[in-house]
Design a protein around this motif. Structure first.
Motif, PDB file in Angstrom:
ATOM      1  N   GLY A 142      91.049 -59.829  -8.692  1.00 54.38           N
ATOM      2  CA  GLY A 142      91.778 -58.572  -8.754  1.00 54.38           C
ATOM      3  C   GLY A 142      91.050 -57.394  -8.140  1.00 54.38           C
ATOM      4  N   LYS A 143      89.842 -57.597  -7.654  1.00 52.19           N
ATOM      5  CA  LYS A 143      89.087 -56.530  -7.002  1.00 52.19           C
ATOM      6  C   LYS A 143      89.063 -56.777  -5.489  1.00 52.19           C
ATOM      7  CE  LYS A 143      88.059 -54.838 -11.017  1.00 52.19           C
ATOM      8  NZ  LYS A 143      86.713 -54.903 -11.586  1.00 52.19           N
ATOM      9  N   THR A 144      89.086 -55.676  -4.726  1.00 55.50           N
ATOM     10  CA  THR A 144      89.117 -55.761  -3.262  1.00 55.50           C
ATOM     11  C   THR A 144      87.810 -55.245  -2.683  1.00 55.50           C
ATOM     12  OG1 THR A 144      91.519 -55.442  -3.228  1.00 55.50           O
ATOM     13  CG2 THR A 144      90.325 -55.049  -1.176  1.00 55.50           C
ATOM     14  N   TYR A 145      87.205 -56.065  -1.828  1.00 56.55           N
ATOM     15  CA  TYR A 145      85.987 -55.701  -1.112  1.00 56.55           C
ATOM     16  C   TYR A 145      86.360 -55.695   0.372  1.00 56.55           C
ATOM     17  CZ  TYR A 145      84.014 -57.107  -5.601  1.00 56.55           C
ATOM     18  OH  TYR A 145      83.753 -57.232  -6.948  1.00 56.55           O
ATOM     19  N   THR A 146      86.634 -54.516   0.912  1.00 54.07           N
ATOM     20  CA  THR A 146      87.149 -54.405   2.267  1.00 54.07           C
ATOM     21  C   THR A 146      86.070 -54.715   3.303  1.00 54.07           C
ATOM     22  OG1 THR A 146      86.702 -52.032   2.278  1.00 54.07           O
ATOM     23  CG2 THR A 146      88.902 -52.736   1.598  1.00 54.07           C
ATOM     24  N   VAL A 202      96.978 -62.631  -5.731  1.00 53.38           N
ATOM     25  CA  VAL A 202      96.119 -62.242  -4.617  1.00 53.38           C
ATOM     26  C   VAL A 202      94.702 -62.754  -4.865  1.00 53.38           C
ATOM     27  CG1 VAL A 202      95.157 -60.329  -3.294  1.00 53.38           C
ATOM     28  CG2 VAL A 202      97.494 -60.184  -4.176  1.00 53.38           C
ATOM     29  N   GLY A 203      94.180 -63.474  -3.887  1.00 45.71           N
ATOM     30  CA  GLY A 203      92.825 -63.978  -3.992  1.00 45.71           C
ATOM     31  C   GLY A 203      92.448 -64.724  -2.738  1.00 45.71           C
ATOM     32  N   THR A 204      91.228 -64.565  -2.280  1.00 43.01           N
ATOM     33  CA  THR A 204      90.766 -65.259  -1.077  1.00 43.01           C
ATOM     34  C   THR A 204      89.643 -66.222  -1.432  1.00 43.01           C
ATOM     35  OG1 THR A 204      89.230 -63.440  -0.618  1.00 43.01           O
ATOM     36  CG2 THR A 204      91.368 -63.375   0.480  1.00 43.01           C
ATOM     37  N   GLU A 263      89.319 -60.617  -1.573  1.00 41.18           N
ATOM     38  CA  GLU A 263      90.025 -60.344  -2.829  1.00 41.18           C
ATOM     39  C   GLU A 263      89.490 -61.333  -3.862  1.00 41.18           C
ATOM     40  OE1 GLU A 263      92.264 -58.024  -3.307  1.00 41.18           O
ATOM     41  OE2 GLU A 263      92.903 -57.420  -1.296  1.00 41.18           O
ATOM     42  N   TYR A 264      88.885 -60.805  -4.920  1.00 42.53           N
ATOM     43  CA  TYR A 264      88.239 -61.690  -5.903  1.00 42.53           C
ATOM     44  C   TYR A 264      88.468 -61.132  -7.297  1.00 42.53           C
ATOM     45  CZ  TYR A 264      84.635 -64.662  -8.031  1.00 42.53           C
ATOM     46  OH  TYR A 264      83.970 -65.576  -8.802  1.00 42.53           O
ATOM     47  N   THR A 284      87.788 -58.842   4.630  1.00 46.38           N
ATOM     48  CA  THR A 284      88.191 -58.340   3.324  1.00 46.38           C
ATOM     49  C   THR A 284      88.281 -59.493   2.329  1.00 46.38           C
ATOM     50  OG1 THR A 284      89.402 -56.481   4.267  1.00 46.38           O
ATOM     51  CG2 THR A 284      90.014 -57.167   2.032  1.00 46.38           C
TER      52      THR A 284
END
Length: 249
Positions: free
Chosen positions: A98-102, A44-46, A95-96, A93
């Motif tokens: 492993g952390k999520t910033y909604t 998971v990563g954006t 994903e960076y 949102t």
């Protein structure tokens, strides 16, 4: 008549015989920032755009350089550092690492960029007078990037930091046009492309010294760095004009 006399004096001023010269140069710039990165954890990563997503803007990039010029080459040592900050409510949102910033989260971010450069040029294609010199150059580069994404108002707070640093040799070319000791046109370029990334550095400018040991100048610089370690990757580009003040001795 006055114009002819002025031109004669000007070209006589430029025709001072060239000798070895050492320059201590202070450079100021505010290059355009173009940076993106993706850091994946468990698939998971954006992709994050540091300007569009995080609100980072262009910042000053000062540098200090010491150069010893000869008729057929030069040695140069330089250091530069820039700090970029952002403070924005994210509109998607992220994903960076492993952390999520909604979406709707306030994210404060920092990016520090440091570069140390040693340039060694052998300009064997040179005129006997040294007014024109061209040849290969080796650029020894040390790079360090440190970035942080922080959401202090989240419950619980979310923070992710990362550091990337490397040292590399980049081959290139160097051109100097020196009509006289007081006027110098120059162009530099170095590049390195490998499987894990690339490095490209270009600089062109002019240095004019009408005030004894003091010279002023300006030009254009571009730095592009990319790194890939699938699925993670990062790209950075800093480009724009610069001005400089130099002391010769």
């Amino acid at each position: 008549m006055k114009l002819r006399v002025a031109l004669t004096l000007f070209f006589a001023w430029l025709s001072v015989p060239l000798a070895a010269q050492t320059l201590l140069e202070f450079t100021g710039a505010r290059p355009s920032l173009d940076a993106q990165a993706r850091v994946v954890d468990q698939g998971v990563g954006t992709e994050v755009d540091f300007a569009k997503d995080l609100g980072m803007s262009d910042e000053p990039l000062p540098s200090l350089r010491l150069t010893h010029l000869g008729k057929r080459g030069f040695v140069s040592v330089a250091y530069e550092k820039a700090s970029y900050t952002g403070d924005r409510v994210v509109e998607r949102t992220i994903e960076y690492g492993g952390k999520t910033y909604t979406v709707g989260t306030r994210v404060k971010s920092d990016l520090a960029v440091e570069r140390g450069v040693v340039q060694l040029a052998w300009q064997f294609l040179a005129s006997p007078s040294g007014h024109v010199a061209f040849g290969p150059m080796l650029e020894l580069v040390g790079l360090r990037f440190e970035g942080t994404l922080d959401a202090p108002e989240s419950t619980p707070p979310v923070t992710e930091s990362g550091t990337f640093q490397t040292a590399l040799p980049a081959p290139g070319l160097a051109l100097d046009l020196r009509p006289g000791k007081r006027l110098r046109f120059f162009a530099r370029g170095a590049t390195l492309h490998v499987s894990q990334g690339s490095y490209d550095s270009v600089e062109a400018g002019v240095l004019l010294g009408p005030y004894g040991p003091v010279a002023i100048g300006g030009g254009f610089r571009s730095l592009r760095v990319s790194y890939r370690d699938d699925p993670d990757w990062a790209r950075l580009r800093l480009s724009g004009p610069f001005v400089s003040l130099a002391l010769s001795f």
